[in-house]
Scaffold this motif. Structure first.
Motif, PDB file in Angstrom:
ATOM      1  N   VAL A 475       6.190  -4.484 -43.424  1.00 52.72           N
ATOM      2  CA  VAL A 475       6.310  -3.288 -44.228  1.00 52.72           C
ATOM      3  C   VAL A 475       6.606  -3.673 -45.555  1.00 52.72           C
ATOM      4  CG1 VAL A 475       7.556  -1.359 -44.408  1.00 52.72           C
ATOM      5  CG2 VAL A 475       6.984  -1.837 -42.190  1.00 52.72           C
ATOM      6  N   TYR A 477       5.170  -5.689 -47.382  1.00 50.35           N
ATOM      7  CA  TYR A 477       4.055  -5.891 -48.614  1.00 50.35           C
ATOM      8  C   TYR A 477       3.693  -4.550 -49.101  1.00 50.35           C
ATOM      9  CZ  TYR A 477       4.363 -10.698 -47.051  1.00 50.35           C
ATOM     10  OH  TYR A 477       5.001 -11.885 -46.649  1.00 50.35           O
ATOM     11  N   THR A 478       3.893  -3.504 -48.194  1.00 54.27           N
ATOM     12  CA  THR A 478       3.338  -2.133 -48.580  1.00 54.27           C
ATOM     13  C   THR A 478       4.414  -1.291 -49.435  1.00 54.27           C
ATOM     14  OG1 THR A 478       3.966  -1.090 -46.630  1.00 54.27           O
ATOM     15  CG2 THR A 478       1.732  -1.902 -46.995  1.00 54.27           C
ATOM     16  N   HIS A 479       5.359  -1.667 -49.211  1.00 49.72           N
ATOM     17  CA  HIS A 479       6.922  -1.162 -49.794  1.00 49.72           C
ATOM     18  C   HIS A 479       7.705  -2.090 -50.677  1.00 49.72           C
ATOM     19  CE1 HIS A 479       5.562   1.843 -47.066  1.00 49.72           C
ATOM     20  NE2 HIS A 479       6.010   2.654 -47.483  1.00 49.72           N
ATOM     21  N   GLY A 555       8.599   3.123 -43.361  1.00 52.91           N
ATOM     22  CA  GLY A 555       8.048   3.489 -44.698  1.00 52.91           C
ATOM     23  C   GLY A 555       8.477   4.781 -45.137  1.00 52.91           C
TER      24      GLY A 555
END
Length: 623
Positions: A475, A477-479, A555
């Protein structure tokens, strides 16, 4: 009146400049010149030089430069001709008379000056005599020292209709009447009599220090309490300011001039060491007096009593000044504590107490707003329209175009800020933000108080996020950007967050749990290690949970908290833009829709956080 260059050169040659300046400034010999601390700006090391041979002074600090006449106009504040006449009198020179009529007027004025000075000498003598005992007792009761009494020339007029007339018998009665010292009854067959009787006498002087009139304060019962000389060829009360002669050099030195209501206020402040004070003479401040004040300071300070009469006088002065305003030239206002005048204040709190009151005066534009806003409650559309109309009418009286436009803009901004569209909505939003902040901080503004439920929950939620990211590092890498922006409530959690972010940059993929590495990290305190093992059971806390659900929930929580953190500055920015575009209907409407959308998002975010916090609180209370 035109004076020849030859006359002016002779006048300068006959005037010893160092002696002239030395009357008001301490000068010391420095070789062939003299030096002093500059009277035109504050300094501790002398940079002001006086050259008697060349007849000029010069300050190497501020650039002040001039001759004897310039000294009299700049330091003493005298008009050019008054400066020339005073220097000529001291030098034993006769100022050229332009015509016989002017000569007769000058001679008549000389006689009036002599009569006023003779009356002043006699009044001072009476104060020291037997009949002046009650007046001396009054001064003592007021706390006026002998030194102050002599400096201001206090005197006493006995309660008699003819003692002054007898004392000044060498002057013709018509001259004494013209000087305002005697009163001629309407019945011409009756004898003139003394104007001032049974009164403490206060001399009124012009800018050159010459007695031109008197103010008399009744001793004992009687009316009026204060009696001034009538207007005479020497004295125009609408153009004269009491204590101007003494305040001139003090104002130049202090860089300010203070206007108070009466004689005794001036005297009390001078006795306390504040010498740059003047007072009008029983009337509201006039346009002529305001113009005279502007020659002494760009923004005179009006310090009137806190009672109704004092505030009305201040408001009248503000309205009279409006048509005269120029760039950089205005008035400021100080309101003293209710029931106190400057005399009372310095007696109770000393000079420091007075200075604290005048330290932050109210600008004229703010005084104007307060005056009109307090006139009628603006609780209806009609009342608000009336307020706008009155403000616009006042601004329209300002003659200078640039100053008028600035006042119109400033008053419009003030009105909009107080009564503009959506004011109640904005107030409600501000109140909600403040309540939310108080809730996060535990209601007492102390973020570090972890014994408080709300603060503990904030700590636990953010620790839960970090634990979830440690279990499910994908997570990051997206947040990662959102995590970087999220404020952490403790140094330990801030270091934990930084460690995760660094790891995500150093490794292209972090698919395996980092929890073992985190637990082994020496910087993580023992209480935090225990909390990881025993904290709340979010979906992303459990190692055996559904990975897809855990990552989705994780997320969502991060996004919710980032929105919560960014909401206040976004709302403030939108509110500022709404204010800036209040006159642009199209832009205002678009911004207002953004405003509503932001608040709606906030409401949805709050609902989701409320569900989350409810679950946490249940677990916390059960723990």
């Amino acid at each position: 009146m035109s004076l020849s260059p030859q006359f002016l050169d002779e006048l300068r040659a006959r005037t010893t400049l160092s002696t002239l300046i030395g009357k008001s400034v301490k000068v010391t010999k420095a070789g062939r010149e003299y030096k002093a601390c500059c009277p035109f700006h504050n300094e501790k090391t002398p940079s002001f030089t006086i050259n008697d041979e060349k007849g000029f002074y010069h300050c190497f600090g501020c650039g002040a430069h001039g001759d004897a006449i310039r000294w009299m106009t700049d330091n003493r504040g005298l008009p050019f001709m008054d400066a020339v006449k005073e220097l000529a009198d001291a030098a034993g020179m006769q100022v050229p008379t332009p015509d016989p009529r002017a000569a007769r007027q000058a001679e008549a004025a000389k006689g009036l000056h002599e009569a006023c000075q003779a009356a002043q000498d006699w009044f001072e003598g009476q104060l020291g005599g037997i009949e002046g005992a009650e007046a001396r007792a009054y001064l003592e009761k007021r706390g006026i020292t002998d030194a102050t009494r002599r400096a201001f020339g206090f005197g006493y007029a006995p309660d008699s209709r003819g003692k002054l007339k007898a004392a000044l018998k060498e002057f013709p009665e018509p001259l004494l009447i013209e000087a305002g010292l005697l009163i001629q009854p309407d019945d011409k067959g009756r004898e003139p009599y003394d104007r001032f009787r049974g009164r403490l006498m206060i001399p009124i002087r012009d800018g050159r220090g010459r007695v031109i009139a008197f103010g008399g304060r009744i001793i004992g019962a009687g009316e009026p309490k204060y009696l001034n000389s009538p207007d005479t060829p020497l004295f125009d009360k609408g153009r004269t300011l009491y204590n101007l002669d003494k305040a001139l050099p003090a104002a130049r030195s202090a860089g300010r001039i203070i206007v108070v209501e009466g004689y005794m206020d001036v005297v009390a402040l001078a006795q306390a060491g504040i010498h740059e004070c003047v007072a009008p003479l029983g009337t509201a401040l006039t346009e002529h007096q305001i113009e005279r004040l502007w020659k002494l300071a760009d923004v005179p300070i009006l310090c009137f009593d806190g009672d109704s009469a004092g505030q009305k006088a201040a408001d009248r002065a503000a309205l009279r000044a409006l048509p005269l305003l120029q760039p950089g030239r205005s008035l400021s206002f100080v309101t003293l504590p209710q029931g106190m005048d400057p005399d009372d204040l310095v007696k109770a709190r000393g000079a420091a107490g007075f200075e604290s009151c005048v330290a932050s005066p109210t600008p004229l534009v703010e005084r104007l707003w307060l005056h009109e806003q307090s006139a009628t409650p603006a609780t209806t559309p009609e009342a608000r329209a009336g307020l706008q109309q009155r403000l616009n009418e006042h601004a329209s009286t300002i003659a200078h175009d640039l100053v008028r436009r600035e006042y119109e803009r400033a008053l419009k901004d003030r009105f909009w800020a107080e009564f503009g569209w959506k004011r109640q909505e904005r107030a409600a939003v501000r109140g909600f933000i403040n309540r939310s902040r108080d809730e996060i901080r535990g209601g007492n503004g102390t973020p570090g108080d972890l014994g408080n439920m709300a603060v503990r929950i904030d700590q636990m939620v953010k620790r839960a996020i970090l634990l979830g990211l440690s279990r499910y590092p994908g997570v990051l890498y997206t947040h990662r950007e959102q995590l970087s922006a999220l404020a952490m409530p403790s140094p330990v959690l801030a270091e934990w967050s930084s460690l995760l972010i660094r790891a995500s940059f150093e490794r292209a993929a972090l698919e395996e749990s980092l929890i073992d590495a985190i637990l082994a990290d020496a910087s993580l305190a023992e209480p935090e290690r225990r909390s990881i093992a025993h904290d709340m059971a979010f979906s992303f806390y459990r190692a055996d949970g559904d990975k897809e659900v855990a990552e989705k929930d994780l997320g969502e929580v991060i996004n919710l908290l980032v929105f919560e953190q960014e909401y206040p500055p976004k709302l403030e920015r939108l509110t500022t833009e709404l204010y800036a575009h209040r006159d642009d209907d199209t832009r205002y409407e678009a911004l207002w829709q953004d405003h509503l959308s932001l608040i709606a998002s906030k409401r949805q975010n709050d609902e989701r956080l409320k569900e989350l916090k409810a679950n946490i609180e249940e677990q916390l209370m059960a723990a």
